[in-house]
Design a protein around this motif. Structure first.
Motif, short mmCIF file in Angstrom:
data_model
loop_
_atom_site.label_atom_id
_atom_site.label_comp_id
_atom_site.label_asym_id
_atom_site.label_seq_id
_atom_site.Cartn_x
_atom_site.Cartn_y
_atom_site.Cartn_z
N SER A 1 33.61 20.36 38.19
CA SER A 1 34.83 19.83 37.58
C SER A 1 36.07 20.62 37.98
CB SER A 1 34.69 19.83 36.07
OG SER A 1 34.52 21.16 35.58
N HIS A 2 35.89 21.90 38.33
CA HIS A 2 36.99 22.79 38.71
C HIS A 2 36.54 23.58 39.94
CE1 HIS A 2 37.85 21.84 34.51
NE2 HIS A 2 39.10 22.24 34.71
N PRO A 3 36.46 22.93 41.10
CA PRO A 3 35.78 23.52 42.27
C PRO A 3 36.58 24.52 43.09
CG PRO A 3 36.59 21.34 42.82
CD PRO A 3 36.90 21.54 41.36
N VAL A 4 37.88 24.65 42.84
CA VAL A 4 38.72 25.45 43.72
C VAL A 4 38.93 26.85 43.17
CG1 VAL A 4 40.92 25.54 44.95
CG2 VAL A 4 39.91 23.33 44.39
N ARG A 5 38.50 27.86 43.93
CA ARG A 5 38.68 29.25 43.51
C ARG A 5 40.10 29.70 43.83
NH1 ARG A 5 36.01 32.13 40.08
NH2 ARG A 5 34.02 31.78 41.13
N MET A 6 40.81 30.15 42.79
CA MET A 6 42.19 30.65 42.94
C MET A 6 42.22 32.13 42.60
SD MET A 6 44.21 27.41 41.26
CE MET A 6 45.50 27.14 42.45
N PRO A 7 43.34 32.81 42.83
CA PRO A 7 43.41 34.23 42.48
C PRO A 7 43.19 34.44 40.98
CG PRO A 7 45.25 33.62 43.88
CD PRO A 7 44.59 32.34 43.47
N GLN A 8 42.54 35.55 40.64
CA GLN A 8 42.38 35.94 39.25
C GLN A 8 43.65 36.69 38.84
OE1 GLN A 8 39.40 35.70 37.03
NE2 GLN A 8 41.04 36.11 35.59
N VAL A 9 44.50 36.06 38.02
CA VAL A 9 45.75 36.67 37.58
C VAL A 9 45.51 37.43 36.28
CG1 VAL A 9 48.11 36.24 36.84
CG2 VAL A 9 47.14 34.89 38.69
N ALA A 10 46.02 38.64 36.20
CA ALA A 10 45.89 39.43 34.98
C ALA A 10 47.15 40.26 34.77
CB ALA A 10 44.66 40.34 35.04
N TYR A 11 47.49 40.53 33.51
CA TYR A 11 48.62 41.39 33.16
C TYR A 11 48.09 42.58 32.37
CZ TYR A 11 51.05 36.75 33.06
OH TYR A 11 51.51 35.48 33.29
N GLU A 12 48.74 43.71 32.52
CA GLU A 12 48.55 44.84 31.59
C GLU A 12 49.91 45.19 31.01
OE1 GLU A 12 44.63 47.35 33.12
OE2 GLU A 12 46.64 48.04 33.65
N THR A 13 50.00 45.23 29.70
CA THR A 13 51.23 45.60 29.01
C THR A 13 50.97 46.88 28.22
OG1 THR A 13 51.73 43.25 28.76
CG2 THR A 13 53.04 44.80 27.46
N LEU A 14 51.77 47.87 28.43
CA LEU A 14 51.59 49.16 27.75
C LEU A 14 52.68 49.34 26.71
CD1 LEU A 14 50.04 49.41 30.48
CD2 LEU A 14 50.58 51.84 30.44
N TRP A 15 52.26 49.48 25.46
CA TRP A 15 53.19 49.60 24.34
C TRP A 15 53.28 51.05 23.90
CZ3 TRP A 15 55.59 45.09 23.53
CH2 TRP A 15 54.94 43.91 23.94
N ASP A 16 54.47 51.60 23.93
CA ASP A 16 54.71 53.00 23.59
C ASP A 16 54.89 53.16 22.09
OD1 ASP A 16 55.46 55.59 23.38
OD2 ASP A 16 57.17 55.47 24.73
N THR A 17 53.89 53.69 21.42
CA THR A 17 53.93 53.82 19.96
C THR A 17 54.39 55.20 19.48
OG1 THR A 17 51.59 54.45 19.94
CG2 THR A 17 52.10 52.11 19.69
N ALA A 18 54.86 56.06 20.39
CA ALA A 18 55.13 57.46 20.07
C ALA A 18 56.14 57.63 18.93
CB ALA A 18 55.64 58.19 21.31
N GLN A 19 57.22 56.83 18.95
CA GLN A 19 58.28 57.04 17.96
C GLN A 19 57.85 56.70 16.54
OE1 GLN A 19 61.40 53.61 17.97
NE2 GLN A 19 60.73 53.87 20.10
#
Length: 344
Positions: A238-256
């Motif tokens: 049903s979904h035969p086409v392999r595309m790039p695996q997209v991923a995000y990393e978001t880093l949240w600064d909790t120091a304050q």
């Protein structure tokens, strides 16, 4: 024979992209889920091309004049919900975003973006097809309200870092208590009571081969990965086409907020749609690479920084990334101590 079927006969490559994008804007806009609405329901942090607006009815690769991302041919937009800290007195303050230490110093917040082919070492001997013009997708949903439902969103996880290299354990919700150890900043390691949160957002990579979007922005894609950055299984018929695996990393600064953790031990962090469990974390992607630049990258054998400087992708310095921005289309205060979450 369709073009993607012809492309599949070409020998595969091994390329993988990992790059930084500085913050483009932080405001209440969501052109995928709430197109044209000013303002949208909750605050997002956005990176990528400066054509970003409430409707996104034009090809960003033609409309944008700059990008906050490393690669100057990438005018795509990537966005996620913002995070806020809630004080015991009931007021809120936005949690600042930090760069990943794997990236060049000086990037203004933003996110780390990945385009992998199967994992960090191989594409699984498959031809990887770049996204078509007009392509868009989302992962997760702010309406997810149970931990069992959150666990089903394989690519959406939280990590509480104990040191610079920590990436496990991955949690489907916010950490249940303050994390021990230091906080990673751009230049140094500090040592408050708890530290940085990493939110990982990974999208499906199997496409139905015909639709650049779907009504819920998800059904045209299918996930075969057991977890983020792991080898993917075969794409279904049903979904035969392999595309790039997209991923995000978001880093949240909790120091304050280190000395403000609630006395009762409850989690003080809220995603911008009033979620202090993290079940509804989500991410949006709108393709905007120039011409066939992403396909050239996927057909190459470069890895990470080796893909820069025209090999095969054009790249820019951090100063140029940070200079690109868009004005807020919503006139409201999202910084400082607020009496309520914006839009709530």
């Amino acid at each position: 024979m369709r073009l993607y079927q012809i492309a599949a006969l070409v020998a595969p490559a091994q390329a993988a992209l990992r790059f930084g994008c500085s913050t483009l804007s932080i405001q209440r806009l969501d052109p995928l889920v709430e197109p044209g609405k000013l303002p949208s329901a909750h605050v997002h942090q956005i990176v990528g091309g400066n054509a970003f607006n409430a409707t996104m009815d034009k090809d960003p690769s033609l409309a944008a004049t700059c990008t906050t991302c490393t690669f100057t041919e990438d005018f795509s937009n990537y966005w996620t919900a913002a995070m806020f800290f809630k004080h015991e007195n009931g007021s809120y303050k936005r949690v600042p975003i930090m760069q990943n230490t794997a990236l060049p110093n000086g990037i203004n917040g933003g996110m780390t973006i990945y385009y992998t082919q199967q994992d960090f070492n191989t594409n699984g001997n498959k031809k990887i097809t770049a996204f078509p013009k007009g392509f868009r997708m989302t992962v997760g949903s702010p309406t997810t309200n149970t931990v069992d439902a959150a666990k089903k969103h394989i690519g959406l996880r939280f990590v509480c870092l104990q040191d610079k290299g920590t990436r496990f354990p991955e949690l489907p919700d916010f950490p249940p208590k303050a994390c021990k150890g230091g906080i990673m900043t751009v230049h140094q390691v500090l040592r408050p009571r708890f530290k940085l949160l990493v939110v990982s957002s990974s999208f499906p990579s199997c496409w139905n081969g015909k639709d650049a979007d779907s009504p819920n922005h998800q059904d045209h894609m299918y996930n075969t990965q057991p977890e983020a950055f792991s080898p993917a299984g075969p794409c279904p018929a049903s979904h035969p086409v392999r595309m790039p695996q997209v991923a995000y990393e978001t880093l949240w600064d909790t120091a304050q907020f280190a000395n403000m953790w609630p006395k009762d031990g409850s989690n003080p962090f809220f995603l911008s749609y009033n979620d202090n469990k993290g079940y509804g974390t989500h991410a949006d992607y709108l393709f905007g690479w120039k011409d066939d630049s992403l396909q050239k990258a996927m057909d190459s054998s470069c890895m990470f920084q080796a893909c820069e400087n025209g090999k095969p992708l054009k790249s820019q310095a951090v100063a140029a990334m940070n200079k690109c921005a868009v004005k807020s289309a919503v006139n409201e205060n999202i910084d400082g101590w607020l009496s309520a979450l914006p839009g709530m």
